[in-house]
Design a protein around this motif. Structure first.
Motif, mmCIF file in Angstrom:
data_model
loop_
_atom_site.group_PDB
_atom_site.id
_atom_site.type_symbol
_atom_site.label_atom_id
_atom_site.label_comp_id
_atom_site.label_asym_id
_atom_site.label_seq_id
_atom_site.Cartn_x
_atom_site.Cartn_y
_atom_site.Cartn_z
ATOM 1 N N HIS A 169 0.844 -1.194 0.000
ATOM 2 C CA HIS A 169 0.000 0.000 0.000
ATOM 3 C C HIS A 169 0.880 1.245 0.000
ATOM 4 O O HIS A 169 1.764 1.393 0.849
ATOM 5 N N LEU A 170 0.636 2.123 -0.968
ATOM 6 C CA LEU A 170 1.441 3.326 -1.127
ATOM 7 C C LEU A 170 0.558 4.569 -1.131
ATOM 8 O O LEU A 170 -0.596 4.511 -1.551
ATOM 9 N N SER A 171 1.133 5.680 -0.697
ATOM 10 C CA SER A 171 0.465 6.964 -0.837
ATOM 11 C C SER A 171 0.481 7.362 -2.315
ATOM 12 O O SER A 171 1.249 6.789 -3.113
ATOM 13 N N PRO A 172 -0.333 8.339 -2.733
ATOM 14 C CA PRO A 172 -0.287 8.785 -4.131
ATOM 15 C C PRO A 172 1.112 9.228 -4.569
ATOM 16 O O PRO A 172 1.545 8.927 -5.682
ATOM 17 N N THR A 173 1.840 9.900 -3.676
ATOM 18 C CA THR A 173 3.203 10.316 -4.017
ATOM 19 C C THR A 173 4.129 9.106 -4.111
ATOM 20 O O THR A 173 4.974 9.020 -5.008
ATOM 21 N N GLY A 174 3.967 8.156 -3.202
ATOM 22 C CA GLY A 174 4.763 6.936 -3.257
ATOM 23 C C GLY A 174 4.511 6.157 -4.529
ATOM 24 O O GLY A 174 5.439 5.576 -5.120
ATOM 25 N N TRP A 175 3.255 6.140 -4.977
ATOM 26 C CA TRP A 175 2.903 5.467 -6.231
ATOM 27 C C TRP A 175 3.648 6.113 -7.398
ATOM 28 O O TRP A 175 4.264 5.427 -8.215
ATOM 29 N N ARG A 176 3.605 7.450 -7.498
ATOM 30 C CA ARG A 176 4.269 8.141 -8.605
ATOM 31 C C ARG A 176 5.783 7.925 -8.561
ATOM 32 O O ARG A 176 6.429 7.767 -9.603
ATOM 33 N N LEU A 177 6.342 7.920 -7.368
ATOM 34 C CA LEU A 177 7.773 7.688 -7.211
ATOM 35 C C LEU A 177 8.157 6.283 -7.680
ATOM 36 O O LEU A 177 9.115 6.097 -8.435
ATOM 37 N N LEU A 178 7.402 5.288 -7.244
ATOM 38 C CA LEU A 178 7.691 3.919 -7.647
ATOM 39 C C LEU A 178 7.486 3.732 -9.143
ATOM 40 O O LEU A 178 8.294 3.061 -9.808
ATOM 41 N N GLU A 179 6.450 4.326 -9.702
ATOM 42 C CA GLU A 179 6.209 4.196 -11.142
ATOM 43 C C GLU A 179 7.369 4.781 -11.938
ATOM 44 O O GLU A 179 7.831 4.178 -12.928
ATOM 45 N N ALA A 180 7.885 5.934 -11.534
ATOM 46 C CA ALA A 180 9.017 6.549 -12.232
ATOM 47 C C ALA A 180 10.250 5.653 -12.178
ATOM 48 O O ALA A 180 10.963 5.483 -13.172
ATOM 49 N N LEU A 181 10.497 5.047 -11.015
ATOM 50 C CA LEU A 181 11.660 4.173 -10.881
ATOM 51 C C LEU A 181 11.484 2.886 -11.675
ATOM 52 O O LEU A 181 12.433 2.385 -12.291
ATOM 53 N N LEU A 182 10.265 2.339 -11.675
ATOM 54 C CA LEU A 182 10.013 1.121 -12.435
ATOM 55 C C LEU A 182 10.131 1.357 -13.935
ATOM 56 O O LEU A 182 10.650 0.510 -14.665
ATOM 57 N N ARG A 183 9.639 2.480 -14.411
ATOM 58 C CA ARG A 183 9.708 2.763 -15.850
ATOM 59 C C ARG A 183 11.159 2.885 -16.312
ATOM 60 O O ARG A 183 11.489 2.567 -17.458
ATOM 61 N N ALA A 184 12.029 3.365 -15.436
ATOM 62 C CA ALA A 184 13.432 3.528 -15.799
ATOM 63 C C ALA A 184 14.276 2.301 -15.498
ATOM 64 O O ALA A 184 15.376 2.160 -16.022
#
Length: 223
Positions: free
Chosen positions: A149-164
């Protein structure tokens, strides 16, 4: 050298495109049906897929959908004789990045390929690293099958790292992704990275969120 996979059942057209793209300095592999195309992607992922809409065994829309469902962010340029808006919308819904209507100029094809190859597709529906998975459509993250479970900011952070992943993302790029030009303060990213590590690393066998001193942050297993 840029690698292109052409999935096209018209052999004459395929030979023409392969010859032209090789003259343009690209390596071009070919599959004559959708199933063979997916198998080639699995064996040797290309930089870009040129995908005919009408294919035997598995049509272009289904091929594109399967690539995105599998988390493949390879740019897809769909080739089709159809120019109706509904057909284009169906293609974009399936996950294509761009359309080129037959017949087309070869120089335009090369230009579109180079433009798309400079970026990864944003249409993937599943992102992953090791046993960590992010399902974008379902807004769900799991690691080793356990929900995270992630906060909205945590979600965006993880998505950016996963995409890269597995490449490094600079701290400045992460701050821009999260807050644009209005970064709250110098410690905000550090705090969110701490919470991300607590969620995706601490309860599990090995860490994935790696700080690369002087460069930024990467999501990858430690080596």
């Amino acid at each position: 050298m840029l690698s292109v996979l052409l999935i096209e059942d018209d052999i004459d057209l395929a030979e023409t495109l392969i010859d032209y793209l090789e003259l343009e300095g690209m390596r071009c592999d070919h599959a004559a049906n959708g199933v063979a195309g997916l198998e080639l992607v699995e064996r040797q992922p290309p930089d870009l897929v040129l995908l005919d809409l009408h294919l035997p065994r598995l049509d272009g829309l289904r091929v594109c959908e399967r690539l995105r469902e599998a988390g493949r962010d390879i740019p897809v340029l769909m080739l089709t004789a159809r120019d109706a808006l509904d057909d284009k919308l169906a293609g974009f819904a399936a996950g294509t990045d761009d359309y080129l209507i037959k017949p087309f100029e070869l120089r335009e094809l090369a230009a579109r390929i180079h433009a798309l190859a400079r970026r990864r597709s944003g249409q993937s529906q599943r992102l992953g690293c090791a046993d960590l998975e992010m399902h974008l459509g379902q807004r769900r993250v799991t690691r080793a099958g356990r929900p995270i479970h992630l906060s909205p900011t945590g979600w965006r952070l993880l998505e950016a790292l996963l995409r890269a992943s597995p490449n490094v993302v600079s701290r400045a790029a992460l701050e821009t992704t999260l807050w644009g030009e209005d970064v709250p303060d110098s410690n905000s990213l550090k705090v969110h990275l701490y919470h991300l590590r607590q969620a995706v690393d601490v309860p599990f066998e090995f860490p994935l969120v790696q700080t690369v001193p002087g460069h930024g942050v990467a999501l990858r297993p430690a080596t």
